[in-house]
Motif scaffolding. Structure first.
Motif, PDB file in Angstrom:
ATOM      1  N   ASP A   1     -68.470 -30.803 -42.026  1.00  0.00           N
ATOM      2  CA  ASP A   1     -68.198 -29.703 -41.093  1.00  0.00           C
ATOM      3  C   ASP A   1     -69.349 -29.545 -40.099  1.00  0.00           C
ATOM      4  OD1 ASP A   1     -65.698 -28.955 -42.055  1.00  0.00           O
ATOM      5  OD2 ASP A   1     -66.557 -27.704 -43.623  1.00  0.00           O
ATOM      6  N   PHE A   2     -70.562 -29.578 -40.624  1.00  0.00           N
ATOM      7  CA  PHE A   2     -71.712 -29.475 -39.730  1.00  0.00           C
ATOM      8  C   PHE A   2     -71.901 -30.756 -38.926  1.00  0.00           C
ATOM      9  CE2 PHE A   2     -76.310 -30.017 -38.917  1.00  0.00           C
ATOM     10  CZ  PHE A   2     -76.462 -28.977 -38.009  1.00  0.00           C
ATOM     11  N   ARG A   3     -71.694 -31.862 -39.554  1.00  0.00           N
ATOM     12  CA  ARG A   3     -71.800 -33.162 -38.870  1.00  0.00           C
ATOM     13  C   ARG A   3     -70.860 -33.213 -37.668  1.00  0.00           C
ATOM     14  NH1 ARG A   3     -70.342 -38.734 -41.961  1.00  0.00           N
ATOM     15  NH2 ARG A   3     -71.808 -40.173 -40.946  1.00  0.00           N
ATOM     16  N   GLN A   4     -69.639 -32.676 -37.844  1.00  0.00           N
ATOM     17  CA  GLN A   4     -68.673 -32.667 -36.751  1.00  0.00           C
ATOM     18  C   GLN A   4     -69.128 -31.745 -35.626  1.00  0.00           C
ATOM     19  OE1 GLN A   4     -65.633 -34.620 -36.623  1.00  0.00           O
ATOM     20  NE2 GLN A   4     -66.092 -34.039 -34.493  1.00  0.00           N
ATOM     21  N   ALA A   5     -69.744 -30.618 -35.987  1.00  0.00           N
ATOM     22  CA  ALA A   5     -70.255 -29.705 -34.961  1.00  0.00           C
ATOM     23  C   ALA A   5     -71.332 -30.380 -34.128  1.00  0.00           C
ATOM     24  CB  ALA A   5     -70.793 -28.432 -35.608  1.00  0.00           C
ATOM     25  N   VAL A   6     -72.250 -31.102 -34.785  1.00  0.00           N
ATOM     26  CA  VAL A   6     -73.292 -31.843 -34.054  1.00  0.00           C
ATOM     27  C   VAL A   6     -72.652 -32.895 -33.157  1.00  0.00           C
ATOM     28  CG1 VAL A   6     -75.258 -33.399 -34.292  1.00  0.00           C
ATOM     29  CG2 VAL A   6     -75.023 -31.453 -35.839  1.00  0.00           C
ATOM     30  N   SER A   7     -71.667 -33.603 -33.704  1.00  0.00           N
ATOM     31  CA  SER A   7     -70.969 -34.632 -32.934  1.00  0.00           C
ATOM     32  C   SER A   7     -70.326 -34.048 -31.680  1.00  0.00           C
ATOM     33  CB  SER A   7     -69.908 -35.294 -33.818  1.00  0.00           C
ATOM     34  OG  SER A   7     -69.096 -36.169 -33.075  1.00  0.00           O
ATOM     35  N   ASP A   8     -69.687 -32.893 -31.813  1.00  0.00           N
ATOM     36  CA  ASP A   8     -69.005 -32.272 -30.681  1.00  0.00           C
ATOM     37  C   ASP A   8     -70.000 -31.762 -29.638  1.00  0.00           C
ATOM     38  OD1 ASP A   8     -66.624 -32.761 -31.979  1.00  0.00           O
ATOM     39  OD2 ASP A   8     -66.408 -30.723 -32.747  1.00  0.00           O
ATOM     40  N   VAL A   9     -71.057 -31.098 -30.091  1.00  0.00           N
ATOM     41  CA  VAL A   9     -72.009 -30.497 -29.155  1.00  0.00           C
ATOM     42  C   VAL A   9     -72.813 -31.565 -28.419  1.00  0.00           C
ATOM     43  CG1 VAL A   9     -74.102 -29.083 -28.994  1.00  0.00           C
ATOM     44  CG2 VAL A   9     -72.170 -28.316 -30.395  1.00  0.00           C
ATOM     45  N   LEU A  10     -73.249 -32.595 -29.144  1.00  0.00           N
ATOM     46  CA  LEU A  10     -74.076 -33.635 -28.521  1.00  0.00           C
ATOM     47  C   LEU A  10     -73.255 -34.784 -27.943  1.00  0.00           C
ATOM     48  CD1 LEU A  10     -77.076 -33.879 -31.017  1.00  0.00           C
ATOM     49  CD2 LEU A  10     -76.838 -32.479 -28.956  1.00  0.00           C
ATOM     50  N   GLN A  11     -71.943 -34.738 -28.186  1.00  0.00           N
ATOM     51  CA  GLN A  11     -71.018 -35.758 -27.660  1.00  0.00           C
ATOM     52  C   GLN A  11     -71.421 -37.163 -28.113  1.00  0.00           C
ATOM     53  OE1 GLN A  11     -70.802 -35.014 -23.386  1.00  0.00           O
ATOM     54  NE2 GLN A  11     -69.379 -33.335 -23.704  1.00  0.00           N
ATOM     55  N   ILE A  12     -71.548 -37.289 -29.422  1.00  0.00           N
ATOM     56  CA  ILE A  12     -71.834 -38.582 -30.032  1.00  0.00           C
ATOM     57  C   ILE A  12     -70.848 -38.799 -31.172  1.00  0.00           C
ATOM     58  CG2 ILE A  12     -74.288 -38.754 -29.469  1.00  0.00           C
ATOM     59  CD1 ILE A  12     -74.881 -37.499 -32.177  1.00  0.00           C
ATOM     60  N   PRO A  13     -70.592 -40.063 -31.558  1.00  0.00           N
ATOM     61  CA  PRO A  13     -69.663 -40.313 -32.670  1.00  0.00           C
ATOM     62  C   PRO A  13     -70.188 -39.730 -33.981  1.00  0.00           C
ATOM     63  CG  PRO A  13     -70.026 -42.305 -31.368  1.00  0.00           C
ATOM     64  CD  PRO A  13     -71.040 -41.306 -30.914  1.00  0.00           C
ATOM     65  N   LEU A  14     -69.279 -39.370 -34.855  1.00  0.00           N
ATOM     66  CA  LEU A  14     -69.637 -38.746 -36.120  1.00  0.00           C
ATOM     67  C   LEU A  14     -70.564 -39.628 -36.951  1.00  0.00           C
ATOM     68  CD1 LEU A  14     -68.785 -36.166 -37.822  1.00  0.00           C
ATOM     69  CD2 LEU A  14     -67.255 -37.727 -39.046  1.00  0.00           C
ATOM     70  N   ASP A  15     -70.334 -40.938 -36.919  1.00  0.00           N
ATOM     71  CA  ASP A  15     -71.120 -41.817 -37.792  1.00  0.00           C
ATOM     72  C   ASP A  15     -72.530 -42.079 -37.271  1.00  0.00           C
ATOM     73  OD1 ASP A  15     -70.354 -43.396 -35.649  1.00  0.00           O
ATOM     74  OD2 ASP A  15     -69.668 -45.096 -36.870  1.00  0.00           O
ATOM     75  N   TRP A  16     -72.907 -41.432 -36.166  1.00  0.00           N
ATOM     76  CA  TRP A  16     -74.280 -41.491 -35.675  1.00  0.00           C
ATOM     77  C   TRP A  16     -75.117 -40.324 -36.198  1.00  0.00           C
ATOM     78  CZ3 TRP A  16     -76.610 -44.752 -31.731  1.00  0.00           C
ATOM     79  CH2 TRP A  16     -75.801 -45.843 -31.366  1.00  0.00           C
ATOM     80  N   VAL A  17     -74.539 -39.476 -37.053  1.00  0.00           N
ATOM     81  CA  VAL A  17     -75.202 -38.247 -37.500  1.00  0.00           C
ATOM     82  C   VAL A  17     -75.392 -38.263 -39.012  1.00  0.00           C
ATOM     83  CG1 VAL A  17     -75.105 -35.728 -37.534  1.00  0.00           C
ATOM     84  CG2 VAL A  17     -74.093 -36.981 -35.612  1.00  0.00           C
ATOM     85  N   MET A  18     -76.574 -37.867 -39.448  1.00  0.00           N
ATOM     86  CA  MET A  18     -76.871 -37.664 -40.863  1.00  0.00           C
ATOM     87  C   MET A  18     -77.459 -36.260 -41.017  1.00  0.00           C
ATOM     88  SD  MET A  18     -79.377 -39.892 -43.319  1.00  0.00           S
ATOM     89  CE  MET A  18     -79.581 -39.503 -45.056  1.00  0.00           C
ATOM     90  N   VAL A  19     -77.066 -35.557 -42.069  1.00  0.00           N
ATOM     91  CA  VAL A  19     -77.479 -34.165 -42.261  1.00  0.00           C
ATOM     92  C   VAL A  19     -78.404 -34.060 -43.469  1.00  0.00           C
ATOM     93  CG1 VAL A  19     -76.667 -31.787 -42.477  1.00  0.00           C
ATOM     94  CG2 VAL A  19     -75.237 -33.483 -41.323  1.00  0.00           C
ATOM     95  N   GLY A  20     -79.386 -33.169 -43.371  1.00  0.00           N
ATOM     96  CA  GLY A  20     -80.330 -33.006 -44.463  1.00  0.00           C
ATOM     97  C   GLY A  20     -80.612 -31.549 -44.775  1.00  0.00           C
ATOM     98  N   ASN A  21     -81.223 -31.327 -45.933  1.00  0.00           N
ATOM     99  CA  ASN A  21     -81.623 -29.995 -46.377  1.00  0.00           C
ATOM    100  C   ASN A  21     -82.918 -29.618 -45.652  1.00  0.00           C
ATOM    101  OD1 ASN A  21     -81.802 -27.637 -47.909  1.00  0.00           O
ATOM    102  ND2 ASN A  21     -82.990 -28.662 -49.499  1.00  0.00           N
ATOM    103  N   GLY A  22     -82.770 -29.336 -44.365  1.00  0.00           N
ATOM    104  CA  GLY A  22     -83.919 -29.184 -43.479  1.00  0.00           C
ATOM    105  C   GLY A  22     -84.341 -30.553 -42.972  1.00  0.00           C
ATOM    106  N   SER A  23     -85.041 -30.589 -41.849  1.00  0.00           N
ATOM    107  CA  SER A  23     -85.489 -31.882 -41.322  1.00  0.00           C
ATOM    108  C   SER A  23     -86.513 -32.529 -42.251  1.00  0.00           C
ATOM    109  CB  SER A  23     -86.066 -31.720 -39.917  1.00  0.00           C
ATOM    110  OG  SER A  23     -87.155 -30.822 -39.902  1.00  0.00           O
ATOM    111  N   ASP A  24     -87.242 -31.729 -43.055  1.00  0.00           N
ATOM    112  CA  ASP A  24     -88.206 -32.307 -43.992  1.00  0.00           C
ATOM    113  C   ASP A  24     -87.506 -33.180 -45.028  1.00  0.00           C
ATOM    114  OD1 ASP A  24     -90.254 -31.061 -42.693  1.00  0.00           O
ATOM    115  OD2 ASP A  24     -90.590 -29.511 -44.197  1.00  0.00           O
ATOM    116  N   ASP A  25     -86.309 -32.795 -45.441  1.00  0.00           N
ATOM    117  CA  ASP A  25     -85.526 -33.618 -46.362  1.00  0.00           C
ATOM    118  C   ASP A  25     -85.231 -34.975 -45.736  1.00  0.00           C
ATOM    119  OD1 ASP A  25     -83.771 -34.399 -48.495  1.00  0.00           O
ATOM    120  OD2 ASP A  25     -82.056 -33.655 -47.356  1.00  0.00           O
ATOM    121  N   LEU A  26     -84.880 -34.976 -44.468  1.00  0.00           N
ATOM    122  CA  LEU A  26     -84.588 -36.230 -43.778  1.00  0.00           C
ATOM    123  C   LEU A  26     -85.841 -37.092 -43.632  1.00  0.00           C
ATOM    124  CD1 LEU A  26     -82.260 -34.639 -41.111  1.00  0.00           C
ATOM    125  CD2 LEU A  26     -81.544 -36.269 -42.861  1.00  0.00           C
ATOM    126  N   LEU A  27     -86.968 -36.459 -43.332  1.00  0.00           N
ATOM    127  CA  LEU A  27     -88.229 -37.211 -43.251  1.00  0.00           C
ATOM    128  C   LEU A  27     -88.551 -37.858 -44.596  1.00  0.00           C
ATOM    129  CD1 LEU A  27     -90.348 -34.639 -41.203  1.00  0.00           C
ATOM    130  CD2 LEU A  27     -89.235 -36.711 -40.333  1.00  0.00           C
TER     131      LEU A  27
END
Length: 351
Positions: free
Chosen positions: A65-91
């Motif tokens: 659900d959040f991934r799709q929101a990022v995809s829509d707002v930034l106008q990028i494909p869904l599979d270009w997005v990864m979501v994390g528990n804060g950006s520190d989780d992604l780091l």
């Protein structure tokens, strides 16, 4: 009890976050760069109307659900997005996936010190290369260090300056490893490195909802990169690393760009005024592309003023590191909070 831990963990120093007083404590909190305004009303409404079924069941593994929101707002494909528990989780995921002994981590300093901690957890060598005196990016030295990962925070903390897109493009084109551009403060600047993820398959952009969207307590961030690069990271992340509440609330906040833009405009205006006021009382202030100011107080040591402000009920950030130990990092608050800060600083300067 160090015998119970891996050697790398036993010998490392953990990351020290800024002080976090309990909600309701009578403190003006200007030390961890939170947004002084409330989250989007749409996000708050989602939280209030949440069906308990969302709590009973596991969330979607990829926070779609959040991934799709990022995809829509930034106008990028869904599979270009990864979501994390804060950006520190992604780091953390990025470092665990890419760094190890013989595959080091490189970054210019001063910058976000969590990178050093994450590298130490993997027993990966760290190469820290100072920014130029004019805060220019040391591109040649960063490339020569040949890291598996090179981290650039832009706009940077604690210096508050932005690294130009052309500099980052040059760096990305010359690196053999992955370039991670941490854009935690991107909402407060006029330029993003976002186009580089389409130009280079070794670039990851990492962002957070903690700063621009007033959701630091929610813990939600996202990364954008080539799907082939993200596929390697998905192998390392926890199965359900983003909870259902964060996913739904974050999606509502991401879609409410008008509200975010309104709050950002107020913070920028307050940033300009606060910088002028600090200079008026004799402080040196560096140009800021973030929601905080790096300032060098006159006469009194920064450590003394940090303690003086704390005793007056105001928290700012003090770094006891070479090159920073005569400076304070001050989050831009509301105009009323900033005024109280200035009055307290004046009292501290007068002893």
């Amino acid at each position: 009890m160090t015998q119970f831990f891996r050697s790398a963990v036993a010998h490392m120093t953990g990351y020290t976050p800024g002080e976090q007083p309990r909600p309701g404590t009578p403190i003006i909190k200007l030390n961890t760069n939170e947004n002084p305004y409330p989250p989007s009303p749409r996000a708050v409404e989602v939280l209030r109307s949440l069906d308990s079924e969302w709590l009973r069941r596991y969330p979607t593994p990829y926070a779609n659900d959040f991934r799709q929101a990022v995809s829509d707002v930034l106008q990028i494909p869904l599979d270009w997005v990864m979501v994390g528990n804060g950006s520190d989780d992604l780091l953390n995921v990025i470092v665990r996936a890419c760094a190890e002994p013989g595959r080091g981590v490189v970054y210019p300093t001063p910058t976000y010190v969590l990178y050093r901690t994450l590298a130490a957890m993997q027993a990966a060598a760290v190469t820290e290369i100072p920014y130029g005196e004019d805060l220019s990016l040391p591109i040649n030295a960063l490339v020569a260090a040949n890291g598996a990962l090179t981290f650039i925070v832009s706009p940077n903390s604690p210096t508050a300056h932005r690294v130009g897109r052309d500099e980052l493009r040059t760096l990305a084109s010359q690196l053999a490893g992955v370039l991670v551009i941490d854009e935690a403060y991107v909402d407060f600047t006029e330029q993003s490195a976002f186009p580089l993820v389409k130009e280079y398959n070794n670039v990851i952009i990492v962002r957070t909802l903690s700063k621009g969207y007033s959701l630091a307590g929610l813990r939600l961030g996202f990364a954008v990169a080539n799907p082939d690069l993200l596929n390697g990271l998905f192998k390392v992340k926890d199965s359900y690393n983003v909870d259902a509440i964060a996913c739904l609330v974050g999606a509502a906040a991401m879609r409410d760009q008008a509200y975010k833009t309104e709050c950002i405009a107020k913070i920028k205006a307050s940033r300009t005024q606060l910088a002028a006021d600090l200079q008026h009382i004799g402080c040196k202030v560096w140009d800021s592309q973030t929601n905080f100011l790096l300032t060098q107080p006159p006469e009194r040591s920064a450590a003394f003023l940090y303690q003086s402000l704390k005793e007056q009920g105001i928290l700012v950030r003090y770094f006891n590191h070479p090159g920073l130990d005569d400076k304070l990092r001050i989050t831009v608050g509301t105009d009323a909070q900033n005024q109280i800060l200035l009055e307290a600083l004046n009292r501290g300067l007068k002893g």
